[in-house]
Design a protein around this motif. Structure first.
Motif, PDB file in Angstrom:
ATOM      1  N   GLY A 128      16.350  -4.212   8.256  1.00  0.00           N
ATOM      2  CA  GLY A 128      15.178  -3.707   8.957  1.00  0.00           C
ATOM      3  C   GLY A 128      14.771  -4.686  10.037  1.00  0.00           C
ATOM      4  N   ARG A 129      13.858  -4.266  10.863  1.00  0.00           N
ATOM      5  CA  ARG A 129      13.423  -5.161  11.945  1.00  0.00           C
ATOM      6  C   ARG A 129      12.661  -6.355  11.401  1.00  0.00           C
ATOM      7  NH1 ARG A 129      13.194  -0.209  14.805  1.00  0.00           N
ATOM      8  NH2 ARG A 129      14.331  -0.330  16.778  1.00  0.00           N
ATOM      9  N   ARG A 130      12.013  -6.160  10.232  1.00  0.00           N
ATOM     10  CA  ARG A 130      11.337  -7.258   9.570  1.00  0.00           C
ATOM     11  C   ARG A 130      11.722  -7.217   8.105  1.00  0.00           C
ATOM     12  NH1 ARG A 130       5.168  -6.274  10.654  1.00  0.00           N
ATOM     13  NH2 ARG A 130       4.994  -8.087   9.301  1.00  0.00           N
ATOM     14  N   LYS A 131      11.593  -8.359   7.420  1.00  0.00           N
ATOM     15  CA  LYS A 131      11.991  -8.433   6.020  1.00  0.00           C
ATOM     16  C   LYS A 131      11.144  -7.506   5.168  1.00  0.00           C
ATOM     17  CE  LYS A 131      12.931 -11.717   2.312  1.00  0.00           C
ATOM     18  NZ  LYS A 131      12.924 -13.132   1.905  1.00  0.00           N
ATOM     19  N   ALA A 132       9.860  -7.427   5.468  1.00  0.00           N
ATOM     20  CA  ALA A 132       8.968  -6.546   4.724  1.00  0.00           C
ATOM     21  C   ALA A 132       8.386  -5.515   5.673  1.00  0.00           C
ATOM     22  CB  ALA A 132       7.849  -7.353   4.070  1.00  0.00           C
ATOM     23  N   LEU A 133       7.909  -4.446   5.134  1.00  0.00           N
ATOM     24  CA  LEU A 133       7.247  -3.360   5.866  1.00  0.00           C
ATOM     25  C   LEU A 133       8.203  -2.528   6.695  1.00  0.00           C
ATOM     26  CD1 LEU A 133       4.082  -5.222   7.258  1.00  0.00           C
ATOM     27  CD2 LEU A 133       4.578  -4.513   4.924  1.00  0.00           C
ATOM     28  N   ALA A 134       9.483  -2.895   6.741  1.00  0.00           N
ATOM     29  CA  ALA A 134      10.394  -2.294   7.713  1.00  0.00           C
ATOM     30  C   ALA A 134      10.972  -0.973   7.238  1.00  0.00           C
ATOM     31  CB  ALA A 134      11.532  -3.260   8.021  1.00  0.00           C
ATOM     32  N   ILE A 135      11.082  -0.036   8.174  1.00  0.00           N
ATOM     33  CA  ILE A 135      11.893   1.152   7.943  1.00  0.00           C
ATOM     34  C   ILE A 135      13.356   0.726   8.064  1.00  0.00           C
ATOM     35  CG2 ILE A 135      12.549   3.395   8.903  1.00  0.00           C
ATOM     36  CD1 ILE A 135       9.668   3.712   9.821  1.00  0.00           C
ATOM     37  N   ALA A 136      14.169   1.190   7.141  1.00  0.00           N
ATOM     38  CA  ALA A 136      15.575   0.765   7.137  1.00  0.00           C
ATOM     39  C   ALA A 136      16.279   1.215   8.413  1.00  0.00           C
ATOM     40  CB  ALA A 136      16.286   1.337   5.918  1.00  0.00           C
ATOM     41  N   ARG A 137      16.921   0.288   9.071  1.00  0.00           N
ATOM     42  CA  ARG A 137      17.779   0.638  10.200  1.00  0.00           C
ATOM     43  C   ARG A 137      19.201   0.883   9.709  1.00  0.00           C
ATOM     44  NH1 ARG A 137      17.272  -3.104  15.266  1.00  0.00           N
ATOM     45  NH2 ARG A 137      17.934  -1.160  16.258  1.00  0.00           N
ATOM     46  N   LEU A 138      19.485   0.416   8.506  1.00  0.00           N
ATOM     47  CA  LEU A 138      20.802   0.573   7.914  1.00  0.00           C
ATOM     48  C   LEU A 138      20.684   0.160   6.451  1.00  0.00           C
ATOM     49  CD1 LEU A 138      23.875   1.049   8.524  1.00  0.00           C
ATOM     50  CD2 LEU A 138      24.037  -1.410   8.847  1.00  0.00           C
ATOM     51  N   SER A 139      21.246   0.943   5.530  1.00  0.00           N
ATOM     52  CA  SER A 139      21.188   0.577   4.114  1.00  0.00           C
ATOM     53  C   SER A 139      22.478   0.969   3.421  1.00  0.00           C
ATOM     54  CB  SER A 139      19.986   1.231   3.422  1.00  0.00           C
ATOM     55  OG  SER A 139      20.037   2.635   3.510  1.00  0.00           O
ATOM     56  N   VAL A 140      22.811   0.196   2.389  1.00  0.00           N
ATOM     57  CA  VAL A 140      24.025   0.425   1.610  1.00  0.00           C
ATOM     58  C   VAL A 140      23.690   0.258   0.136  1.00  0.00           C
ATOM     59  CG1 VAL A 140      26.359  -0.378   1.080  1.00  0.00           C
ATOM     60  CG2 VAL A 140      25.549  -0.418   3.447  1.00  0.00           C
ATOM     61  N   ALA A 141      24.150   1.196  -0.692  1.00  0.00           N
ATOM     62  CA  ALA A 141      24.032   1.080  -2.144  1.00  0.00           C
ATOM     63  C   ALA A 141      25.411   1.234  -2.753  1.00  0.00           C
ATOM     64  CB  ALA A 141      23.087   2.139  -2.700  1.00  0.00           C
ATOM     65  N   GLN A 164       0.830  -1.210   0.000  1.00  0.00           N
ATOM     66  CA  GLN A 164       0.000   0.000   0.000  1.00  0.00           C
ATOM     67  C   GLN A 164       0.863   1.259   0.000  1.00  0.00           C
ATOM     68  OE1 GLN A 164      -0.286  -2.609   1.991  1.00  0.00           O
ATOM     69  NE2 GLN A 164      -2.434  -3.234   2.238  1.00  0.00           N
ATOM     70  N   ILE A 165       1.933   1.247   0.794  1.00  0.00           N
ATOM     71  CA  ILE A 165       2.835   2.394   0.837  1.00  0.00           C
ATOM     72  C   ILE A 165       3.556   2.556  -0.495  1.00  0.00           C
ATOM     73  CG2 ILE A 165       4.949   3.309   1.869  1.00  0.00           C
ATOM     74  CD1 ILE A 165       2.561   3.682   3.639  1.00  0.00           C
ATOM     75  N   ARG A 166       4.033   1.452  -1.072  1.00  0.00           N
ATOM     76  CA  ARG A 166       4.744   1.530  -2.350  1.00  0.00           C
ATOM     77  C   ARG A 166       3.842   2.065  -3.465  1.00  0.00           C
ATOM     78  NH1 ARG A 166       6.965  -3.337  -0.383  1.00  0.00           N
ATOM     79  NH2 ARG A 166       5.669  -4.677  -1.684  1.00  0.00           N
ATOM     80  N   ASN A 167       2.558   1.765  -3.395  1.00  0.00           N
ATOM     81  CA  ASN A 167       1.611   2.270  -4.391  1.00  0.00           C
ATOM     82  C   ASN A 167       1.400   3.774  -4.281  1.00  0.00           C
ATOM     83  OD1 ASN A 167       1.015  -0.115  -5.768  1.00  0.00           O
ATOM     84  ND2 ASN A 167      -0.528  -0.722  -4.267  1.00  0.00           N
ATOM     85  N   GLN A 168       1.663   4.336  -3.118  1.00  0.00           N
ATOM     86  CA  GLN A 168       1.397   5.750  -2.876  1.00  0.00           C
ATOM     87  C   GLN A 168       2.666   6.602  -2.825  1.00  0.00           C
ATOM     88  OE1 GLN A 168      -1.729   6.738  -2.763  1.00  0.00           O
ATOM     89  NE2 GLN A 168      -1.327   8.909  -2.395  1.00  0.00           N
ATOM     90  N   ALA A 169       3.697   6.089  -2.191  1.00  0.00           N
ATOM     91  CA  ALA A 169       4.925   6.873  -1.979  1.00  0.00           C
ATOM     92  C   ALA A 169       5.650   7.112  -3.297  1.00  0.00           C
ATOM     93  CB  ALA A 169       5.842   6.137  -1.005  1.00  0.00           C
ATOM     94  N   THR A 170       6.206   8.308  -3.447  1.00  0.00           N
ATOM     95  CA  THR A 170       6.894   8.693  -4.676  1.00  0.00           C
ATOM     96  C   THR A 170       8.372   8.936  -4.422  1.00  0.00           C
ATOM     97  OG1 THR A 170       6.541  11.069  -4.363  1.00  0.00           O
ATOM     98  CG2 THR A 170       4.775   9.826  -5.471  1.00  0.00           C
TER      99      THR A 170
END
Length: 280
Positions: A176-189, A98-104
């Motif tokens: 993230g705390r969960r595989k899906a739905l999670a706000i990133a606690r740490l990310s690398v690109a 739902q968030i991915r459908n809305q967030a830009t």
């Protein structure tokens, strides 16, 4: 509160110039901030009816993405998959469906959360952002924009992004705390151009380890011009752990993230290896 729904970029800019209203993209962050009283805009300019802001296309060696392209649209785009793979990967685990459908993507930059999923990918990809105001336009790197305070002046519209298509291999991973739905606690690109078996023009960006996502030029230089092998991977792990240590200082999350970033970095780097290939 006044509500506007312009049909063109020019109309949106004129409204912003005369009303001091706030641009509304996906609204997934803005609406929450309004409910908590964190922000209280004088009006809202809904950009949802401006079709040109949703375009995803390749033009003259660049991938161009409108600011109103949603994470769901980006995550389903073959162009993004092929030309900006790190961004495509970031879209797969960004929030709920739902968030991915809305967030830009434009809203992700405009809100500029430390944990914004799209920003490390844009930084690693060397993306530029196009800004429009009533008096003209400005094109600058996402890295340069993120160094500004405030990020955007009143009446500035994020029109879109331009990503160079130069054969780079890119990868993204997050914790993230969960595989899906999670706000990133740490990310690398990571973005790497390969010249034979050697790396060139390496770019490494991190999210959720500072006030804003950032590009580590020192780490990119350290990892460039070398064989893409396990020795390089482990060297990168040590360097990125030091970066996290310096960025977080004495924060409570520092010990955990300093260890966790090793796995996230490994996942991001190994994801660029062609299917069936290995780091040796």
């Amino acid at each position: 509160m006044k509500y506007f729904q312009p049909q063109s970029v020019e109309e949106a800019l004129e409204i912003a110039h005369t009303s001091e209203a706030t641009f509304l993209a996906g609204g997934t962050d803005l609406v929450l901030h309004m409910r908590t009283g964190k922000v209280q805009p004088l009006g809202l300019i809904d950009l949802g009816k401006i079709s040109v802001l949703r375009e995803i296309k390749e033009i003259e060696g660049s991938l161009e993405i409108g600011s109103m392209a949603t994470f769901a649209e980006l995550g389903k785009s073959e162009l993004v998959f092929q030309k900006a793979h790190a961004l495509w990967q970031a879209c797969q685990t960004m929030g709920s469906p739902q968030i991915r459908n809305q967030a830009t993507l434009g809203g992700n930059l405009g809100n500029c959360s430390p944990a914004a999923d799209g920003l490390p990918a844009l930084l690693a990809l060397g993306a530029e952002v196009c800004l429009n105001t009533k008096t003209g336009k400005e094109i600058l790197s996402v890295e340069s924009l993120l160094s500004r305070t405030p990020l955007l002046e009143q009446g500035t519209l994020i029109r879109g992004f331009r990503i160079p298509v130069n054969g780079q291999k890119t990868g993204f991973a997050k914790l993230g705390r969960r595989k899906a739905l999670a706000i990133a606690r740490l990310s690398v690109a990571i973005s790497v151009q390969l010249n034979g078996g050697r790396t060139d023009n390496v770019r490494v960006a991190l999210g959720a380890v500072g006030r804003r996502a950032f590009l580590s030029e020192a780490l990119g230089q350290e990892l460039s011009g070398q064989e893409l092998n396990n020795e390089l991977l482990e060297k990168g792990v040590l360097e990125v752990q030091q970066i996290v240590r310096e960025a977080l200082g004495t924060r409570a999350s520092a010990p955990y993230k300093r260890v966790a970033v090793a796995g996230v970095f490994r996942e991001a780097l190994t994801s660029i290896i062609p299917e069936g290939g290995t780091i040796v």
